[in-house]
Design a protein around this motif. Structure first.
Motif, short mmCIF file in Angstrom:
data_model
loop_
_atom_site.label_atom_id
_atom_site.label_comp_id
_atom_site.label_asym_id
_atom_site.label_seq_id
_atom_site.Cartn_x
_atom_site.Cartn_y
_atom_site.Cartn_z
N ILE A 56 34.79 120.02 -57.60
CA ILE A 56 33.85 119.11 -56.92
C ILE A 56 33.37 119.74 -55.61
N LEU A 57 34.30 120.31 -54.84
CA LEU A 57 33.91 120.97 -53.59
C LEU A 57 33.00 122.18 -53.85
N ALA A 58 33.24 122.89 -54.95
CA ALA A 58 32.41 124.05 -55.29
C ALA A 58 30.97 123.62 -55.58
N VAL A 59 30.80 122.50 -56.27
CA VAL A 59 29.45 122.02 -56.55
C VAL A 59 28.77 121.55 -55.27
N LEU A 60 29.54 120.86 -54.41
CA LEU A 60 28.95 120.37 -53.16
C LEU A 60 28.57 121.50 -52.21
N THR A 61 29.29 122.61 -52.25
CA THR A 61 29.00 123.73 -51.36
C THR A 61 28.41 124.92 -52.12
N GLY A 62 27.85 124.67 -53.29
CA GLY A 62 27.34 125.73 -54.15
C GLY A 62 26.18 126.51 -53.56
N LEU A 63 25.49 125.96 -52.56
CA LEU A 63 24.38 126.66 -51.93
C LEU A 63 24.85 127.72 -50.94
N PHE A 64 26.15 127.78 -50.72
CA PHE A 64 26.72 128.75 -49.80
C PHE A 64 27.71 129.63 -50.56
N LEU A 65 28.10 130.75 -49.98
CA LEU A 65 29.07 131.63 -50.62
C LEU A 65 30.43 130.96 -50.79
N LEU A 109 33.25 122.18 -63.54
CA LEU A 109 32.65 122.07 -62.21
C LEU A 109 32.77 123.39 -61.44
N GLY A 110 33.87 124.11 -61.64
CA GLY A 110 34.01 125.42 -61.00
C GLY A 110 32.95 126.39 -61.50
N VAL A 111 32.69 126.38 -62.82
CA VAL A 111 31.64 127.25 -63.38
C VAL A 111 30.28 126.88 -62.81
N ILE A 112 30.00 125.57 -62.71
CA ILE A 112 28.71 125.13 -62.14
C ILE A 112 28.58 125.59 -60.70
N GLY A 113 29.65 125.46 -59.90
CA GLY A 113 29.62 125.90 -58.50
C GLY A 113 29.35 127.40 -58.39
N VAL A 114 30.00 128.19 -59.25
CA VAL A 114 29.77 129.65 -59.22
C VAL A 114 28.33 129.96 -59.62
N LEU A 115 27.83 129.30 -60.66
CA LEU A 115 26.45 129.55 -61.09
C LEU A 115 25.44 129.17 -60.01
N MET A 116 25.71 128.08 -59.29
CA MET A 116 24.81 127.70 -58.19
C MET A 116 24.79 128.78 -57.11
N THR A 117 25.96 129.28 -56.75
CA THR A 117 26.02 130.32 -55.72
C THR A 117 25.33 131.59 -56.19
N VAL A 118 25.55 131.97 -57.44
CA VAL A 118 24.88 133.17 -57.98
C VAL A 118 23.36 132.98 -57.96
N ALA A 119 22.89 131.79 -58.33
CA ALA A 119 21.44 131.52 -58.32
C ALA A 119 20.87 131.63 -56.91
N VAL A 120 21.60 131.12 -55.93
CA VAL A 120 21.13 131.19 -54.54
C VAL A 120 21.06 132.65 -54.08
N VAL A 121 22.09 133.43 -54.41
CA VAL A 121 22.11 134.84 -54.00
C VAL A 121 20.97 135.60 -54.67
N VAL A 122 20.76 135.37 -55.98
CA VAL A 122 19.68 136.05 -56.69
C VAL A 122 18.32 135.68 -56.10
N PHE A 123 18.14 134.40 -55.81
CA PHE A 123 16.88 133.95 -55.21
C PHE A 123 16.67 134.59 -53.84
N ALA A 124 17.72 134.66 -53.04
CA ALA A 124 17.59 135.25 -51.71
C ALA A 124 17.24 136.74 -51.80
N VAL A 125 17.91 137.45 -52.70
CA VAL A 125 17.62 138.89 -52.85
C VAL A 125 16.20 139.09 -53.37
N PHE A 126 15.81 138.29 -54.36
CA PHE A 126 14.46 138.40 -54.90
C PHE A 126 13.41 138.10 -53.83
N SER A 127 13.65 137.05 -53.04
CA SER A 127 12.69 136.69 -51.99
C SER A 127 12.61 137.79 -50.93
N LEU A 128 13.74 138.36 -50.57
CA LEU A 128 13.74 139.42 -49.57
C LEU A 128 13.00 140.65 -50.08
#
Length: 196
Positions: A86-95, A132-151
């Motif tokens: 649950i905490l991983a999903v809530l903080t999935g936008l961060f590392l 929920l742990g898998v979802i949290g990891v996937l959210m973090t990976v998506a944010v990192v990929v988006f940030a690298v792509f945007s940069l």
């Protein structure tokens, strides 16, 4: 005064067919025989083997009657997996969300394994924590990929012009605002090209 005659079927009744015969001792259910084993009503009729528990005496078999109580279930890993998931999903936008998700996945696997072995009773909770742990990891990976792509996209469009403009401007606010307007114009021009 004489006592009333006994009811039919009671000892001493003259009409009882057993009248005159001595009473047979009866063994009560659950009593011990001469071998120290319990005797149930069926064992009296058919007999049982010496040294073996009665088939109808649950106290003679492990897990029935008296004996050591089973160990309490070890549900800690499954519960921890759910909480961290649950905490991983809530903080999935961060590392941090990715890290918590990885821990939730590991604990979920441990909880599922324990439930499969019968050590734990909360298989569903462990599966929920794993998912929920898998979802949290996937959210973090998506944010990192988006940030690298945007940069990378920003670097391709700007080609370092904005950074050199800011360095040249120094602390001059008017020059910094001009650098910002130039960047916005370049980005708008790139978006117009993508739209055509």
């Amino acid at each position: 005064m004489s006592s009333p005659p006994p009811y039919p079927g009671q000892p001493g009744d003259p009409q009882d067919p057993r009248h005159g015969y001595p009473e047979q001792p009866t063994q009560q259910f659950g009593q011990q025989d001469r071998f120290g084993q319990g005797q149930g009503p069926y064992d009296q009729q058919y007999g049982s083997y010496p040294g073996r528990p009665s088939a109808h005496d649950p106290g003679g078999y492990p897990g029935y009657g008296a004996g050591p109580s089973p160990a309490p279930p070890r549900n800690g890993a499954g519960v921890a997996a759910l909480v961290l998931g649950i905490l991983a999903v809530l903080t999935g936008l961060f590392l941090l969300g990715g890290l918590l998700g990885l821990i939730a996945i590991a604990l979920g696997i441990v909880g599922i394994t324990r439930a499969s072995k019968g050590i734990a009773t909360n298989r569903g909770v462990a599966i929920g924590g794993l998912v929920l742990g898998v979802i949290g990891v996937l959210m973090t990976v998506a944010v990192v990929v988006f940030a690298v792509f945007s940069l990378n996209l920003f670097n391709d469009i700007d080609q370092g012009q904005f950074m050199s403009c800011v360095q040249d401007a120094g602390s001059d606010q008017t020059a910094l605002q001009q650098c910002q307007r130039d960047l916005e114009d370049r980005l708008q021009g790139e978006l117009d090209q993508l739209g055509n």
